[in-house]
Design a protein around this motif. Structure first.
Motif, PDB file in Angstrom:
ATOM      1  N   ARG A  14      -6.246 -32.679 -42.396  1.00 52.50           N
ATOM      2  CA  ARG A  14      -5.650 -32.585 -43.725  1.00 52.50           C
ATOM      3  C   ARG A  14      -6.228 -31.363 -44.412  1.00 52.50           C
ATOM      4  NH1 ARG A  14      -2.802 -36.324 -46.547  1.00 52.50           N
ATOM      5  NH2 ARG A  14      -2.185 -38.196 -45.399  1.00 52.50           N
ATOM      6  N   PHE A  15      -5.374 -30.479 -44.860  1.00 59.01           N
ATOM      7  CA  PHE A  15      -5.790 -29.308 -45.616  1.00 59.01           C
ATOM      8  C   PHE A  15      -5.700 -29.647 -47.095  1.00 59.01           C
ATOM      9  CE2 PHE A  15      -3.620 -27.401 -41.815  1.00 59.01           C
ATOM     10  CZ  PHE A  15      -4.762 -26.932 -41.187  1.00 59.01           C
ATOM     11  N   ARG A  16      -6.843 -29.667 -47.765  1.00 54.39           N
ATOM     12  CA  ARG A  16      -6.880 -29.979 -49.194  1.00 54.39           C
ATOM     13  C   ARG A  16      -6.095 -31.264 -49.514  1.00 54.39           C
ATOM     14  NH1 ARG A  16     -10.645 -27.769 -52.594  1.00 54.39           N
ATOM     15  NH2 ARG A  16     -11.013 -25.578 -52.115  1.00 54.39           N
ATOM     16  N   VAL A  37      -0.904 -25.560 -54.934  1.00 51.35           N
ATOM     17  CA  VAL A  37       0.224 -24.855 -54.334  1.00 51.35           C
ATOM     18  C   VAL A  37       0.568 -23.663 -55.214  1.00 51.35           C
ATOM     19  CG1 VAL A  37       2.663 -25.030 -53.710  1.00 51.35           C
ATOM     20  CG2 VAL A  37       1.125 -26.949 -53.259  1.00 51.35           C
ATOM     21  N   PHE A  56      -0.977 -19.872 -48.090  1.00 51.80           N
ATOM     22  CA  PHE A  56      -1.909 -20.852 -47.524  1.00 51.80           C
ATOM     23  C   PHE A  56      -3.347 -20.500 -47.908  1.00 51.80           C
ATOM     24  CE2 PHE A  56      -4.396 -22.468 -43.809  1.00 51.80           C
ATOM     25  CZ  PHE A  56      -4.153 -23.821 -44.001  1.00 51.80           C
ATOM     26  N   GLU A  94       3.180 -32.039 -44.689  1.00 44.68           N
ATOM     27  CA  GLU A  94       3.143 -31.911 -46.150  1.00 44.68           C
ATOM     28  C   GLU A  94       2.754 -30.496 -46.566  1.00 44.68           C
ATOM     29  OE1 GLU A  94       1.839 -36.555 -47.138  1.00 44.68           O
ATOM     30  OE2 GLU A  94       0.322 -34.969 -46.984  1.00 44.68           O
ATOM     31  N   THR A  95       1.833 -29.894 -45.838  1.00 45.70           N
ATOM     32  CA  THR A  95       1.411 -28.522 -46.140  1.00 45.70           C
ATOM     33  C   THR A  95       2.570 -27.554 -45.943  1.00 45.70           C
ATOM     34  OG1 THR A  95      -0.870 -28.986 -45.490  1.00 45.70           O
ATOM     35  CG2 THR A  95      -0.201 -26.682 -45.534  1.00 45.70           C
ATOM     36  N   LYS A 140      -3.586 -32.605 -47.837  1.00 45.81           N
ATOM     37  CA  LYS A 140      -2.227 -32.659 -47.296  1.00 45.81           C
ATOM     38  C   LYS A 140      -2.250 -32.569 -45.772  1.00 45.81           C
ATOM     39  CE  LYS A 140       0.046 -30.519 -51.327  1.00 45.81           C
ATOM     40  NZ  LYS A 140       0.663 -31.774 -51.804  1.00 45.81           N
ATOM     41  N   LEU A 194       4.274 -25.413 -49.406  1.00 50.31           N
ATOM     42  CA  LEU A 194       3.995 -24.006 -49.669  1.00 50.31           C
ATOM     43  C   LEU A 194       5.260 -23.148 -49.627  1.00 50.31           C
ATOM     44  CD1 LEU A 194       0.713 -23.588 -47.576  1.00 50.31           C
ATOM     45  CD2 LEU A 194       0.928 -23.853 -50.047  1.00 50.31           C
ATOM     46  N   PHE A 208      -3.913 -21.699 -51.303  1.00 53.22           N
ATOM     47  CA  PHE A 208      -4.012 -23.158 -51.270  1.00 53.22           C
ATOM     48  C   PHE A 208      -5.379 -23.613 -50.773  1.00 53.22           C
ATOM     49  CE2 PHE A 208      -3.027 -27.083 -48.682  1.00 53.22           C
ATOM     50  CZ  PHE A 208      -2.908 -27.942 -49.768  1.00 53.22           C
ATOM     51  N   SER A 224     -10.931 -28.919 -45.707  1.00 55.84           N
ATOM     52  CA  SER A 224     -10.140 -29.751 -44.801  1.00 55.84           C
ATOM     53  C   SER A 224     -10.951 -30.965 -44.373  1.00 55.84           C
ATOM     54  CB  SER A 224      -9.700 -28.954 -43.568  1.00 55.84           C
ATOM     55  OG  SER A 224     -10.799 -28.670 -42.720  1.00 55.84           O
TER      56      SER A 224
END
Length: 436
Positions: free
Chosen positions: A63-65, A99, A90, A71-72, A67, A76, A93, A54
């Motif tokens: 932002r996770f990866r 995804v 998650f 968006e996350t 996104k 998913l 991910f 992140s």
């Protein structure tokens, strides 16, 4: 080997040459400078940690990866009958940056059903503690007690360095799968007279947690949302950094995460959410049943500041706008509990507090963080023992920090060992205008 583990191995093998090349060919490239205030101020804003799980942007938030939060949630797979993604998808991910498919997710839900079987001695450890122990003590002790079964600790001697990630992944996955049942047990044991609800086969993590807590729908979605939002926040926060630091000594996931939980329990970190709710409840009493308005809320906020106190839940070490995790929870409240008195008060504080704090002029960020909203949802669904809230935070935080230390092992990150200086050195460099 599960789909997740096989894909993770492919990702690790793709990533290792990137780190090795950076270290070998560009190791002397300067990426930051350190000031005296940073050295004395808790290493704030020093760019010295690496994570791909992140990233916390000053304006965009987490932002996770790559996104952002909306968006996350959109990308998913959602849980059957739910509005939010499964925690299992998650986890996939976070580890891979990809995804997962429906089949990937279903396999992982089934895998977690097996991994989630908590050894009976863990519950004995919790029962052996004084019942008035803080629930975070119970959680940390429960995690540490499982170290005896660590797959990394058992395999360490004679194992090749490039293979360290494998048993770390196994320990991390076991821990993530077990945390919801341990947390629910602590809650039911401590606050519900030991009336324990056993896990139910076939449910995803969020649904099973709601079941074991004894809270009806849509609390399953609350759990999914809460665990995802609280999972990771870069590597520099106390719980993430502590977990990483301990793991850098090649301590296993149980030692490392237990240490991270102890950091999370501090009032300047995870414990802040219960302090915020306590303040909001006191605030509500001050209004004496009156409907919250801009006028009476503004007066109460100034009374708080003029008495020498801060407004809990406002401000953030990094962010310079409303925390998107706050926004995500606010949107849930607007849909599911729009007329709840406590939410109406929190929402009015949100509209008034930034202006008051800006007028006061003592804060860099007058906007709310995640703690300003999270306790209201738990309170609404009947979870009113708010010293338990940090345990919920801990379950979610496990996702991020355990994914991070799995990758730390995969990329052979070294023992963390910053260098210290003395106050006299700082004074000498200050007089010279810098280190020369």
């Amino acid at each position: 080997m599960t789909r997740l583990k096989a894909r993770l191995l492919e990702k690790i093998q793709e990533h290792r040459p990137r780190t090795q090349r950076l270290n070998k060919e560009f190791g002397d490239v300067v990426i930051d400078q350190v000031t005296i205030s940073q050295a004395l101020g808790g290493a704030r804003d020093i760019h010295a940690l690496v994570t791909d799980i992140s990233y916390l942007d000053y304006q965009e938030g987490i932002r996770f990866r790559g996104k952002n939060i909306p968006e996350t949630f959109a990308a998913l797979p959602t849980a059957p009958g739910g509005e939010y993604p499964t925690v299992e998808s998650f986890w996939y991910f976070l580890l891979t940056g990809e995804v997962p498919t429906k089949e990937d997710t279903e396999e992982l839900v089934a895998d977690f059903q097996i991994r989630g079987q908590v050894p009976s001695y863990v519950f004995d450890v919790i029962r052996a503690l004084p019942k008035d122990s803080h629930p975070m003590v119970m959680l940390s002790a429960a995690v540490l007690s499982m170290q005896k079964d660590s797959k990394f600790a058992a395999a360490y001697h004679g194992m090749k360095k490039n293979d360290y990630w494998d048993p770390m992944f196994e320990d991390a996955s076991d821990l993530v799968a077990r945390l919801p049942q341990i947390a629910a047990f602590i809650y039911r044991y401590k606050y519900k007279n030991g009336d324990i609800i056993a896990p139910k086969p076939g449910l995803d993590m969020g649904a099973n947690f709601a079941h074991m807590m004894g809270i009806a729908k849509p609390y399953d979605d609350v759990a999914r949302m809460y665990f995802i939002l609280h999972s990771d926040h870069e590597s520099g926060n106390v719980s993430a950094h502590t977990t990483h630091l301990v793991a850098s000594a090649l301590s296993d996931a149980y030692y490392s995460f237990s240490a991270g939980l102890n950091g999370l329990a501090g009032p300047l970190h995870g414990l802040a959410n219960q302090e915020v709710l306590d303040w909001i409840l006191s605030f509500q009493k001050q209004l004496n049943g009156a409907e919250p308005t801009e006028e009476n809320v503004k007066k109460a906020l100034w009374d708080t500041l003029n008495s020498g106190h801060v407004i809990p839940g406002y401000g953030h070490a990094i962010l310079r706008k409303t925390d998107p995790r706050y926004t995500a929870q606010m949107e849930f409240c607007q849909k599911h509990l729009p007329t709840d008195p406590l939410f109406k008060l929190v929402n009015m504080i949100y509209h008034v507090a930034p202006g008051v704090l800006t007028e006061q002029g003592k804060t860099k960020n007058p906007w709310p963080n995640v703690d300003a909203q999270s306790g209201v949802i738990q309170w609404y669904y009947g979870l009113r023992e708010y010293d338990f809230y940090t345990v919920l935070f801990g379950v979610g935080r496990g996702l991020g920090v355990l994914a991070n230390i799995t990758w730390d092992r995969a990329l052979s990150y070294p023992l963390e060992r910053p260098k210290s200086v003395t106050t006299a050195m700082l004074e000498e460099w200050a007089a010279k205008g810098g280190r020369k």
